[in-house]
Design a protein around this motif. Structure first.
Motif, PDB file in Angstrom:
ATOM      1  N   PRO A 154      -4.812 -24.692 -24.965  1.00 46.63           N
ATOM      2  CA  PRO A 154      -5.645 -25.782 -24.447  1.00 46.63           C
ATOM      3  C   PRO A 154      -5.148 -27.164 -24.852  1.00 46.63           C
ATOM      4  CG  PRO A 154      -7.041 -23.998 -25.200  1.00 46.63           C
ATOM      5  CD  PRO A 154      -5.631 -23.644 -25.607  1.00 46.63           C
ATOM      6  N   ASN A 155      -4.733 -27.315 -26.109  1.00 44.34           N
ATOM      7  CA  ASN A 155      -4.261 -28.624 -26.563  1.00 44.34           C
ATOM      8  C   ASN A 155      -2.920 -28.986 -25.937  1.00 44.34           C
ATOM      9  OD1 ASN A 155      -6.483 -29.161 -28.157  1.00 44.34           O
ATOM     10  ND2 ASN A 155      -5.568 -28.307 -30.007  1.00 44.34           N
ATOM     11  N   GLU A 156      -2.057 -28.007 -25.738  1.00 45.69           N
ATOM     12  CA  GLU A 156      -0.790 -28.282 -25.064  1.00 45.69           C
ATOM     13  C   GLU A 156      -1.034 -28.748 -23.635  1.00 45.69           C
ATOM     14  OE1 GLU A 156       2.009 -25.035 -27.489  1.00 45.69           O
ATOM     15  OE2 GLU A 156       1.344 -24.637 -25.441  1.00 45.69           O
ATOM     16  N   PHE A 157      -1.982 -28.095 -22.958  1.00 44.72           N
ATOM     17  CA  PHE A 157      -2.277 -28.509 -21.587  1.00 44.72           C
ATOM     18  C   PHE A 157      -2.830 -29.927 -21.559  1.00 44.72           C
ATOM     19  CE2 PHE A 157      -4.873 -29.182 -17.893  1.00 44.72           C
ATOM     20  CZ  PHE A 157      -4.065 -28.709 -16.865  1.00 44.72           C
ATOM     21  N   GLU A 158      -3.779 -30.241 -22.438  1.00 47.18           N
ATOM     22  CA  GLU A 158      -4.361 -31.585 -22.459  1.00 47.18           C
ATOM     23  C   GLU A 158      -3.302 -32.637 -22.756  1.00 47.18           C
ATOM     24  OE1 GLU A 158      -7.224 -32.742 -21.599  1.00 47.18           O
ATOM     25  OE2 GLU A 158      -8.033 -30.768 -21.115  1.00 47.18           O
ATOM     26  N   LEU A 159      -2.375 -32.306 -23.647  1.00 44.16           N
ATOM     27  CA  LEU A 159      -1.305 -33.238 -23.985  1.00 44.16           C
ATOM     28  C   LEU A 159      -0.405 -33.477 -22.768  1.00 44.16           C
ATOM     29  CD1 LEU A 159       0.351 -34.924 -25.941  1.00 44.16           C
ATOM     30  CD2 LEU A 159       1.426 -32.818 -26.768  1.00 44.16           C
ATOM     31  N   LEU A 160      -0.006 -32.412 -22.098  1.00 40.35           N
ATOM     32  CA  LEU A 160       0.855 -32.541 -20.925  1.00 40.35           C
ATOM     33  C   LEU A 160       0.140 -33.325 -19.819  1.00 40.35           C
ATOM     34  CD1 LEU A 160       3.414 -31.869 -19.353  1.00 40.35           C
ATOM     35  CD2 LEU A 160       2.359 -29.681 -18.696  1.00 40.35           C
ATOM     36  N   TYR A 161      -1.125 -32.997 -19.573  1.00 41.36           N
ATOM     37  CA  TYR A 161      -1.860 -33.680 -18.503  1.00 41.36           C
ATOM     38  C   TYR A 161      -2.073 -35.159 -18.832  1.00 41.36           C
ATOM     39  CZ  TYR A 161      -5.282 -34.815 -14.962  1.00 41.36           C
ATOM     40  OH  TYR A 161      -5.926 -35.412 -13.915  1.00 41.36           O
ATOM     41  N   THR A 162      -2.348 -35.449 -20.093  1.00 46.04           N
ATOM     42  CA  THR A 162      -2.539 -36.851 -20.500  1.00 46.04           C
ATOM     43  C   THR A 162      -1.275 -37.658 -20.267  1.00 46.04           C
ATOM     44  OG1 THR A 162      -4.211 -36.279 -22.163  1.00 46.04           O
ATOM     45  CG2 THR A 162      -3.076 -38.379 -22.436  1.00 46.04           C
ATOM     46  N   LEU A 163      -0.126 -37.111 -20.643  1.00 42.29           N
ATOM     47  CA  LEU A 163       1.139 -37.814 -20.424  1.00 42.29           C
ATOM     48  C   LEU A 163       1.433 -37.960 -18.927  1.00 42.29           C
ATOM     49  CD1 LEU A 163       3.248 -36.103 -23.225  1.00 42.29           C
ATOM     50  CD2 LEU A 163       2.716 -38.533 -23.099  1.00 42.29           C
ATOM     51  N   ALA A 164       1.225 -36.884 -18.167  1.00 46.21           N
ATOM     52  CA  ALA A 164       1.519 -36.915 -16.737  1.00 46.21           C
ATOM     53  C   ALA A 164       0.614 -37.889 -15.994  1.00 46.21           C
ATOM     54  CB  ALA A 164       1.389 -35.514 -16.146  1.00 46.21           C
ATOM     55  N   SER A 165      -0.654 -37.948 -16.376  1.00 45.17           N
ATOM     56  CA  SER A 165      -1.594 -38.829 -15.677  1.00 45.17           C
ATOM     57  C   SER A 165      -1.409 -40.291 -16.075  1.00 45.17           C
ATOM     58  CB  SER A 165      -3.043 -38.393 -15.938  1.00 45.17           C
ATOM     59  OG  SER A 165      -3.351 -38.430 -17.314  1.00 45.17           O
ATOM     60  N   ASN A 166      -0.595 -40.531 -17.109  1.00 43.87           N
ATOM     61  CA  ASN A 166      -0.218 -41.897 -17.500  1.00 43.87           C
ATOM     62  C   ASN A 166       1.273 -42.096 -17.264  1.00 43.87           C
ATOM     63  OD1 ASN A 166      -2.619 -43.344 -19.022  1.00 43.87           O
ATOM     64  ND2 ASN A 166      -2.688 -41.178 -19.586  1.00 43.87           N
ATOM     65  N   GLU A 167       1.743 -41.604 -16.129  1.00 42.50           N
ATOM     66  CA  GLU A 167       3.164 -41.584 -15.772  1.00 42.50           C
ATOM     67  C   GLU A 167       3.880 -42.904 -16.059  1.00 42.50           C
ATOM     68  OE1 GLU A 167       5.039 -41.810 -11.456  1.00 42.50           O
ATOM     69  OE2 GLU A 167       4.043 -39.893 -11.808  1.00 42.50           O
ATOM     70  N   GLY A 168       4.920 -42.814 -16.897  1.00 43.41           N
ATOM     71  CA  GLY A 168       5.729 -43.985 -17.215  1.00 43.41           C
ATOM     72  C   GLY A 168       5.182 -44.849 -18.333  1.00 43.41           C
ATOM     73  N   LYS A 169       3.951 -44.611 -18.746  1.00 45.11           N
ATOM     74  CA  LYS A 169       3.322 -45.424 -19.787  1.00 45.11           C
ATOM     75  C   LYS A 169       3.590 -44.808 -21.157  1.00 45.11           C
ATOM     76  CE  LYS A 169      -1.277 -46.890 -21.371  1.00 45.11           C
ATOM     77  NZ  LYS A 169      -2.724 -46.838 -21.069  1.00 45.11           N
ATOM     78  N   VAL A 170       4.016 -45.617 -22.107  1.00 46.08           N
ATOM     79  CA  VAL A 170       4.269 -45.124 -23.455  1.00 46.08           C
ATOM     80  C   VAL A 170       2.942 -44.994 -24.198  1.00 46.08           C
ATOM     81  CG1 VAL A 170       5.455 -45.531 -25.628  1.00 46.08           C
ATOM     82  CG2 VAL A 170       6.521 -46.253 -23.484  1.00 46.08           C
ATOM     83  N   LEU A 171       2.690 -43.798 -24.724  1.00 46.24           N
ATOM     84  CA  LEU A 171       1.471 -43.523 -25.481  1.00 46.24           C
ATOM     85  C   LEU A 171       1.834 -43.224 -26.929  1.00 46.24           C
ATOM     86  CD1 LEU A 171      -0.411 -41.200 -22.947  1.00 46.24           C
ATOM     87  CD2 LEU A 171      -0.709 -43.651 -23.278  1.00 46.24           C
ATOM     88  N   SER A 172       1.139 -43.877 -27.840  1.00 48.33           N
ATOM     89  CA  SER A 172       1.382 -43.625 -29.263  1.00 48.33           C
ATOM     90  C   SER A 172       0.774 -42.283 -29.655  1.00 48.33           C
ATOM     91  CB  SER A 172       0.748 -44.740 -30.105  1.00 48.33           C
ATOM     92  OG  SER A 172      -0.670 -44.682 -30.018  1.00 48.33           O
ATOM     93  N   ARG A 173       1.171 -41.793 -30.817  1.00 48.12           N
ATOM     94  CA  ARG A 173       0.580 -40.554 -31.312  1.00 48.12           C
ATOM     95  C   ARG A 173      -0.925 -40.710 -31.486  1.00 48.12           C
ATOM     96  NH1 ARG A 173       5.546 -41.097 -33.620  1.00 48.12           N
ATOM     97  NH2 ARG A 173       6.965 -39.306 -33.503  1.00 48.12           N
ATOM     98  N   GLU A 174      -1.368 -41.872 -31.970  1.00 45.32           N
ATOM     99  CA  GLU A 174      -2.794 -42.113 -32.167  1.00 45.32           C
ATOM    100  C   GLU A 174      -3.536 -42.057 -30.835  1.00 45.32           C
ATOM    101  OE1 GLU A 174      -3.868 -45.993 -33.569  1.00 45.32           O
ATOM    102  OE2 GLU A 174      -5.767 -45.277 -34.394  1.00 45.32           O
TER     103      GLU A 174
END
Length: 229
Positions: A154-174
């Motif tokens: 579940p956490n891997e999916f949420e991480l992948l979806y969060t990155l994909a839905s913010n395509e091109g945007k750099v997200l910090s670990r926080e």
């Protein structure tokens, strides 16, 4: 980019909220008075209005009513009024969230991020990349690579979806932790690195030279491929 209007007469509160939201990549417009805010609202296409109820020239409730006459934009009300009747009144007036002061800017930011995740989710539930090589289905919570189902936690999916839905945007670990675990997470931010390593093994052709999940040194991660048109 999502446009946010903040109508707030406390300068320090305004500046802090603006700084937090801009750090998330939002375009933020500010007004210290109600009529000034209404004037801005009529000039720019906003997706969210953060509205203080105690303004120097016009009640925030009246600002909300005026906006609601012509727009379905999301509205977060900020107020020091803590009584239940005030909250009910604000929600009945058309507010989507009623938040009482003092409010943590981190909590507000997490609520804003959650709102835009829901908005993005309602627009499309399937993301496709590389002519269908990689597919992410939010509704079914499934991932396919080259037509094969990939098993994610579940956490891997949420991480992948969060990155994909913010395509091109750099997200910090926080930022990633807030999106996946919530603001009360007390573990190490390096937890994200472990998930990233596992994700790359599952979706990348070469996990040591990834093209989907890109490391941005000293900042965080971003999704490096655009959606199929």
């Amino acid at each position: 980019m999502n446009n946010i209007l903040i109508i707030e007469d406390e300068v320090r509160v305004l500046e802090v909220i603006k700084a937090y939201l801009e750090r998330e990549g939002y375009r933020v417009y500010c007004a210290a008075k109600g009529y000034e805010g209404l004037d801005l609202f009529n000039k720019v296409d906003f997706q969210l209005v953060i509205l203080d109820l105690m303004l120097p020239d016009i009640d925030g409730e009246d600002v909300c009513r005026i906006i609601r006459e012509t727009s379905k934009v999301h509205i977060f009300m900020l107020t020091a009024k803590v009584e239940l009747r005030n909250k009910i009144q604000g929600l009945n007036m058309g507010a989507d969230e009623y938040l009482t002061k003092p409010l943590s800017p981190r909590e507000l930011t997490a609520r804003v991020n959650a709102l835009f995740r829901r908005m993005n989710y309602s627009k499309s539930t399937i993301f496709s990349y590389d002519n269908g090589r990689l597919k992410i289905d939010r509704e079914k919570r499934s991932v396919q690579v080259k037509g094969e189902d990939i098993i994610l936690t579940p956490n891997e999916f949420e991480l992948l979806y969060t990155l994909a839905s913010n395509e091109g945007k750099v997200l910090s670990r926080e930022q990633l932790i807030q999106n996946i675990y919530g603001i009360d997470f007390e573990g190490s931010d390096r937890t994200i690195d472990a998930h990233i390593k596992n994700l790359r093994k599952k979706i990348e052709d070469d996990s040591k030279s990834p093209k989907y999940i890109i490391t941005v040194i000293k900042i965080g991660y971003k999704f490096g491929v655009q959606k199929d048109s």
